[in-house]
Design a protein around this motif. Structure first.
Motif, mmCIF file in Angstrom:
data_model
loop_
_atom_site.group_PDB
_atom_site.id
_atom_site.type_symbol
_atom_site.label_atom_id
_atom_site.label_comp_id
_atom_site.label_asym_id
_atom_site.label_seq_id
_atom_site.Cartn_x
_atom_site.Cartn_y
_atom_site.Cartn_z
ATOM 1 N N LEU A 1 -25.003 -17.053 33.074
ATOM 2 C CA LEU A 1 -23.665 -17.579 32.755
ATOM 3 C C LEU A 1 -23.766 -18.875 31.960
ATOM 4 O O LEU A 1 -23.103 -19.039 30.936
ATOM 5 C CB LEU A 1 -22.866 -17.854 34.033
ATOM 6 C CG LEU A 1 -22.594 -16.699 34.987
ATOM 7 C CD1 LEU A 1 -21.662 -17.126 36.097
ATOM 8 C CD2 LEU A 1 -22.000 -15.523 34.242
ATOM 9 N N VAL A 2 -24.599 -19.793 32.439
ATOM 10 C CA VAL A 2 -24.693 -21.106 31.777
ATOM 11 C C VAL A 2 -25.198 -20.929 30.344
ATOM 12 O O VAL A 2 -24.647 -21.524 29.406
ATOM 13 C CB VAL A 2 -25.618 -22.054 32.589
ATOM 14 C CG1 VAL A 2 -25.920 -23.320 31.806
ATOM 15 C CG2 VAL A 2 -24.966 -22.408 33.919
ATOM 16 N N ALA B 1 -25.074 -18.221 28.458
ATOM 17 C CA ALA B 1 -24.072 -17.516 27.645
ATOM 18 C C ALA B 1 -23.021 -18.501 27.136
ATOM 19 O O ALA B 1 -22.626 -18.445 25.967
ATOM 20 C CB ALA B 1 -23.413 -16.418 28.463
ATOM 21 N N VAL B 2 -22.592 -19.415 28.006
ATOM 22 C CA VAL B 2 -21.583 -20.401 27.585
ATOM 23 C C VAL B 2 -22.183 -21.315 26.520
ATOM 24 O O VAL B 2 -21.560 -21.573 25.484
ATOM 25 C CB VAL B 2 -21.069 -21.223 28.796
ATOM 26 C CG1 VAL B 2 -20.142 -22.336 28.341
ATOM 27 C CG2 VAL B 2 -20.340 -20.320 29.782
ATOM 28 N N LYS C 1 -22.448 -19.687 23.261
ATOM 29 C CA LYS C 1 -21.128 -19.174 22.834
ATOM 30 C C LYS C 1 -21.149 -17.644 22.696
ATOM 31 O O LYS C 1 -20.536 -17.070 21.807
ATOM 32 C CB LYS C 1 -20.684 -19.817 21.521
ATOM 33 C CG LYS C 1 -20.512 -21.330 21.610
ATOM 34 C CD LYS C 1 -19.957 -21.883 20.319
ATOM 35 C CE LYS C 1 -19.700 -23.369 20.390
ATOM 36 N NZ LYS C 1 -20.885 -24.186 20.516
ATOM 37 N N ALA C 2 -21.910 -17.011 23.583
ATOM 38 C CA ALA C 2 -22.041 -15.543 23.523
ATOM 39 C C ALA C 2 -21.067 -14.941 24.525
ATOM 40 O O ALA C 2 -21.448 -14.596 25.646
ATOM 41 C CB ALA C 2 -23.467 -15.149 23.843
ATOM 42 N N PHE D 1 -21.410 -12.803 28.424
ATOM 43 C CA PHE D 1 -20.858 -13.379 29.646
ATOM 44 C C PHE D 1 -20.329 -12.258 30.509
ATOM 45 O O PHE D 1 -20.232 -12.305 31.657
ATOM 46 C CB PHE D 1 -19.739 -14.324 29.257
ATOM 47 C CG PHE D 1 -19.396 -15.338 30.306
ATOM 48 C CD1 PHE D 1 -20.305 -16.312 30.681
ATOM 49 C CD2 PHE D 1 -18.168 -15.322 30.922
ATOM 50 C CE1 PHE D 1 -19.989 -17.257 31.639
ATOM 51 C CE2 PHE D 1 -17.833 -16.273 31.889
ATOM 52 C CZ PHE D 1 -18.745 -17.232 32.246
ATOM 53 N N LEU E 1 -19.769 -10.549 33.935
ATOM 54 C CA LEU E 1 -19.219 -11.457 34.925
ATOM 55 C C LEU E 1 -17.929 -10.948 35.535
ATOM 56 O O LEU E 1 -17.698 -11.101 36.735
ATOM 57 C CB LEU E 1 -18.974 -12.825 34.287
ATOM 58 C CG LEU E 1 -18.336 -13.785 35.255
ATOM 59 C CD1 LEU E 1 -19.339 -14.193 36.307
ATOM 60 C CD2 LEU E 1 -17.811 -14.983 34.546
ATOM 61 N N LEU F 1 -17.832 -21.894 37.683
ATOM 62 C CA LEU F 1 -18.010 -21.512 36.279
ATOM 63 C C LEU F 1 -17.361 -20.148 36.011
ATOM 64 O O LEU F 1 -16.685 -19.945 35.005
ATOM 65 C CB LEU F 1 -19.508 -21.450 35.961
ATOM 66 C CG LEU F 1 -19.899 -21.146 34.514
ATOM 67 C CD1 LEU F 1 -19.488 -22.291 33.598
ATOM 68 C CD2 LEU F 1 -21.401 -20.933 34.393
ATOM 69 N N PHE G 1 -15.034 -19.047 24.184
ATOM 70 C CA PHE G 1 -14.956 -19.753 25.461
ATOM 71 C C PHE G 1 -13.883 -20.842 25.413
ATOM 72 O O PHE G 1 -13.436 -21.323 26.444
ATOM 73 C CB PHE G 1 -16.311 -20.376 25.810
ATOM 74 C CG PHE G 1 -17.315 -19.374 26.285
ATOM 75 C CD1 PHE G 1 -17.166 -18.755 27.516
ATOM 76 C CD2 PHE G 1 -18.405 -19.030 25.503
ATOM 77 C CE1 PHE G 1 -18.087 -17.808 27.963
ATOM 78 C CE2 PHE G 1 -19.331 -18.094 25.942
ATOM 79 C CZ PHE G 1 -19.170 -17.487 27.171
ATOM 80 N N HIS H 1 -24.092 -4.579 27.813
ATOM 81 C CA HIS H 1 -24.825 -5.705 28.385
ATOM 82 C C HIS H 1 -26.174 -5.205 28.915
ATOM 83 O O HIS H 1 -26.235 -4.132 29.539
ATOM 84 C CB HIS H 1 -23.994 -6.270 29.544
ATOM 85 C CG HIS H 1 -24.437 -7.617 29.982
ATOM 86 N ND1 HIS H 1 -25.588 -7.811 30.703
ATOM 87 C CD2 HIS H 1 -23.889 -8.844 29.805
ATOM 88 C CE1 HIS H 1 -25.725 -9.108 30.949
ATOM 89 N NE2 HIS H 1 -24.703 -9.754 30.410
#
Lengths: 242, 311
Positions: free
Chosen positions: A230-231, A233-234, A237-238, A242, B2, B26, B104, B199
């Motif tokens: 997760l971190v 991916a953020v 910017k993917a 995510f 996710l 998150l 994001f 994915h």
């Protein structure tokens, strides 16, 4: 089944769980049963209660090999609970009595000592050993040793080199296969590299995700690695990753 | 990935909540939740984030609504927050006009709508291709996708199989009615024919499922597996089945450094062994590893698994 025959099984780590569940029901050896019970609890949660249980198992244990396996389990629980002084004491006992450990058990206990020196930074533990030919034959042992090497590079701030070695450790663990070591190698390689080389870190995180899907089902185990995915991916910017 | 695991994160056992607090936060921040009124899926709450986002993008509302054929009054009410809930269809029109892409930085509701739009387009573009396949092939695709999935309670395989056998037109209508169904159909298609968009986590799981299907081989064996899956209604039990078969592939393909046959030599004394062995033969998988993987579960959990598995 001879007691020593459990060593090649438990050397797969948590991946041996189905065998251990089966043997827990079919074995009559009380030392083996006690060890399996503790091992399964350790995989689930390392707690103070477990330490007490290991201590009482150590008192009752009749088999020398199982005794040292229990002691190395105690070392790992102490390390996880961050009990510095006791960790050092148990580490020193195992190191000092290494020659007394029956030969089939030495590699797996050596791995536990190696992991303690590499990951435990609270105390300056004296390095356990140099390699013998016996240890070199074991891919998991090579992976553990490479991880220790990578951590040493991390301590010196050489992140790229450390990341490369973590990946090598994963490769060796894949040959065994030892899923926890495979995935933790990718996890560390990707996580530590994220600030220095995000693109490479992201590519490694993709491999991490693949191995998570291939080897693990338990969401609680996956949480450890999801955090890295997760971190990164953020950061990369993917959104689709995510 | 996710969006599926977030649903698991929310129900994670309390002992682990503290440890994974940061991941949960998150996930919460970015998870594509739509704030629906009374759980309606065709509307989302018009929160401050959405209003700010739209106000930044639409500089002159009157001109924007005129060019893109939108109602000026509705647009104005959305932008100043007078409209508390907005139709998803209205937002889709606005986002298409604005050419918004995933980011994001977007409020999560924006990414949610974009995802709905993408899924719908993908479904429309790929339905025809699947529709040409035989019922067995389509059902295999659905089962493989189901065995790869994380969240299982949104899909009733039995309904999917029945409609695939009986009426494709009805199947299409059935899928179109629900976003989770559209996503499931798309996943089934992507896994089989368009895996660049998948994915890596799901790709790996699909590798395991494909290996299982290759080993089972003949249609009659796979049909039995389909029957087993469609006879079970509980998502928890279906997850047990998925885990069992994934473990089966892992364990049966691992080059073990000890003699598995020797370790399992006591298996014949298990009162359930004969039944398990018979079932494994029926679906054409190894009896030894098929038996071994029933030990993925312990005590009561194993008993309940065997009851379902051998029913």
């Amino acid at each position: 089944m001879y007691t020593k025959h459990i060593v090649p099984i438990i050397s797969y780590g948590k991946y041996a769980r189905v065998f251990i569940n089966f043997l827990s029901e079919s074995s009559y050896n009380s030392d083996i049963l006690c060890y399996f019970r503790i091992l399964k609890k350790r995989w689930h949660l390392k707690s103070e209660e477990l330490l007490t249980e290991i201590d009482s198992a150590l008192e009752m244990c009749q088999n020398q090999g199982i005794y040292y396996l229990l002691l190395s389990n105690k070392l790992e629980v102490l390390r996880a609970l961050d009990r510095a002084l006791l960790t050092q004491q148990v580490y020193e006992i195992l190191k000092k009595e290494y020659h007394k450990i029956p030969i089939p058990y030495r590699v797996i206990i050596g791995q536990s000592l190696d992991m303690t020196t590499s990951s435990y930074t609270q105390n300056n533990l004296t390095k356990f050993r140099s390699w013998s030919d016996l240890h070199r034959e074991d891919e998991v042992d090579i992976a553990v040793s490479l991880k220790a090497k990578a951590r040493a590079f991390l301590k010196r701030g050489e992140v790229k080199r450390a990341s490369k070695i973590f990946l090598e450790a994963s490769e060796h663990a894949s040959k065994y296969p030892h899923p926890t070591s495979i995935v933790s190698g990718f996890n560390n390689a990707s996580w530590y590299l994220r600030k220095e080389d995000l693109e490479t870190s992201y590519q490694i995180a993709k491999q991490l995700a693949w191995h998570c899907g291939y080897w693990f089902d338990d969401p609680v185990v996956l949480m450890n690695y999801l955090d890295t995915i997760l971190v990164i991916a953020v950061m990369a910017k993917a959104y689709k990753f995510f | 990935m996710l969006c599926n695991y977030y649903k698991k994160l929310r129900i994670i056992e309390p002992a682990c909540k503290k440890e994974y607090h940061d991941s949960i936060q998150l996930a919460k921040k970015h998870f594509k939740i739509a704030f629906n009124k009374g759980n309606r899926t065709d509307e989302v709450a018009n929160r401050k984030g959405l209003q700010t986002f739209l106000n930044e993008q639409i500089k002159i509302p009157r001109r924007f609504s005129r060019i893109h054929g939108l109602s000026h009054t509705s647009l104005y009410r959305i932008l100043n927050g007078d409209m508390k809930f907005v139709k998803v269809e209205t937002l889709k029109g606005i986002f298409t006009a604005l050419n918004v892409t995933f980011s994001f930085k977007n409020p999560k509701v924006v990414n949610h709508i974009l995802s709905l739009m993408n899924e719908k387009d993908y479904f429309q573009n790929h339905w025809q291709r699947i529709n040409r396949f035989s019922a067995f092939k389509v059902k295999s695709l659905f089962l493989k996708s189901f065995m790869t999935n994380v969240v299982l309670n949104e899909i009733n395989l039995s309904e999917w199989f029945d409609l695939t056998d009986s009426d494709r037109k009805k199947l299409n209508e059935f899928i179109r009615k629900d976003v989770a169904r559209i996503a499931f159909f798309n996943r089934a298609f992507q896994l089989a024919f368009d895996d660049d968009t998948i994915h890596p986590f799901y790709k790996a799981r699909y590798t395991l499922v494909n290996q299982l299907f290759s080993e089972m081989g003949a249609m009659r064996h796979i049909t039995l597996l389909m029957r087993l899956y469609s006879s079970i209604k509980s998502a928890e039990k279906l997850e047990q089945l998925n885990v069992y078969f994934r473990q089966y592939v892992r364990y049966s393909t691992t080059p073990w450094r000890f003699d598995v046959e020797d370790v399992l030599s006591e298996r014949f004394s298990d009162p359930n062994y004969a039944k398990i062995s018979r079932f494994c033969k029926k679906i054409n998988i190894s009896e030894m590893f098929g038996y071994l993987c029933t030990w993925e579960f312990e005590e009561e959990e194993r008993k309940s698994f065997l009851k379902m598995f051998l029913s």
